[in-house]
Design a protein around this motif. Sequence first.
Motif: not given
Length: 312
Positions: A176-183, A185-204
């Motif tokens: 959501s728009d509350l999610l700051e890019p830096r935080e 990136r820090r969390v998703t990197d460690r969990l093997g999550i691709n940050l781009d998949t968090l974009s609802q628009e890109r998925m749609a």
Amino acid sequence: MRRMYHRGQVEWPSMSDRKERIEAFYRFLWPFLAADKSEYAYLDEAPGGRPASEFLGEIPARRGIGAGSRLVDVGCGKGKQLVELGKRLGCDLIGVDPLEQNLELAAERVWKESLQQRVTLRKGSIEKLPLEDASVDFVWCLDMFNHVEDIEGAIAECARVLKPGGSMMNCSAVGSDLLEPREARRVTDRLGINLDTLSQERMAAAFQAVGLRIVEYGTTTDEGSPFLEVFDDDMARHALRFGKMRRSRSRMTARLGQEAFDILSAYDEWNIFLLLGKTTYGVWVLERVRSHSQQEEEAGSPPGSRPPPPGT
Ligand SMILES: C[S@@+](CC[C@H](N)C(=O)[O-])C[C@H]1O[C@@H](n2cnc3c(N)ncnc32)[C@H](O)[C@@H]1O
């Protein structure tokens, strides 16, 4: 008219605005803290919703899946949903996961439930599904898409294996728009999550680009969503553990080891994002649209003999 000072992107209140806000804050806070708890009991009321396993499990049946249909569970993990779907729907199932260790656990579960006649397990990934073209009626992707590297390629692969008119369900986290890019990136990197998949628009956009029509979309946290998930007070455990671990970092690191400490912190923080509304889970129900010639073939007339249906 309120005056605001601008420092970069942030709007700072003027001194007089700040004074008004401080006054408003304590005007609310002191009576609130002094009031009998029962006056505000409604603040603790559950927001409603249902368990995700319940509303997600209903989707394939709603899309016509039953005995004789073929469903693939992509990223089936330990096979929990695979087995539940098998028992609920009576269809044939294929569980796909890239990790051998997960498939072994899934196999145990399938045997325990005596579902081996109807369930096949295959090693593979969403980027290259071990399935023929147009060979399944339903693609089920639960909580796995955030690990995907090639978003468009993976979605195209799901469309490839689906029969025309077949359906897909994807449930994955979006930001959501509350999610700051830096935080993020820090969390998703460690969990093997691709940050781009968090974009609802890109998925749609990726779904629509390969002819997967969005039949339903909703999130698991939005008021009024058909997929509103029941609030689990247990989520707060992540916040408590995260706070405790940070306060006794050296003691915890000594016990867990640095890598496990970092993974667990990131995992807790990922769950705290959901609690804070920085992320939510998007649920897409999709249909592989039939081409004009496929519709003609199904209707029994030779291709090209009828005008295309409106809107194609
Ligand atoms: C959070 S688990 C979810 C498992 C299961 N779908 C569930 O909801 O219980 C994510 C799963 O996705 C699998 N996975 C990761 N990358 C994948 C990929 N590229 N293709 C298919 N599965 C993948 C992992 O091995 C893991 O089993």
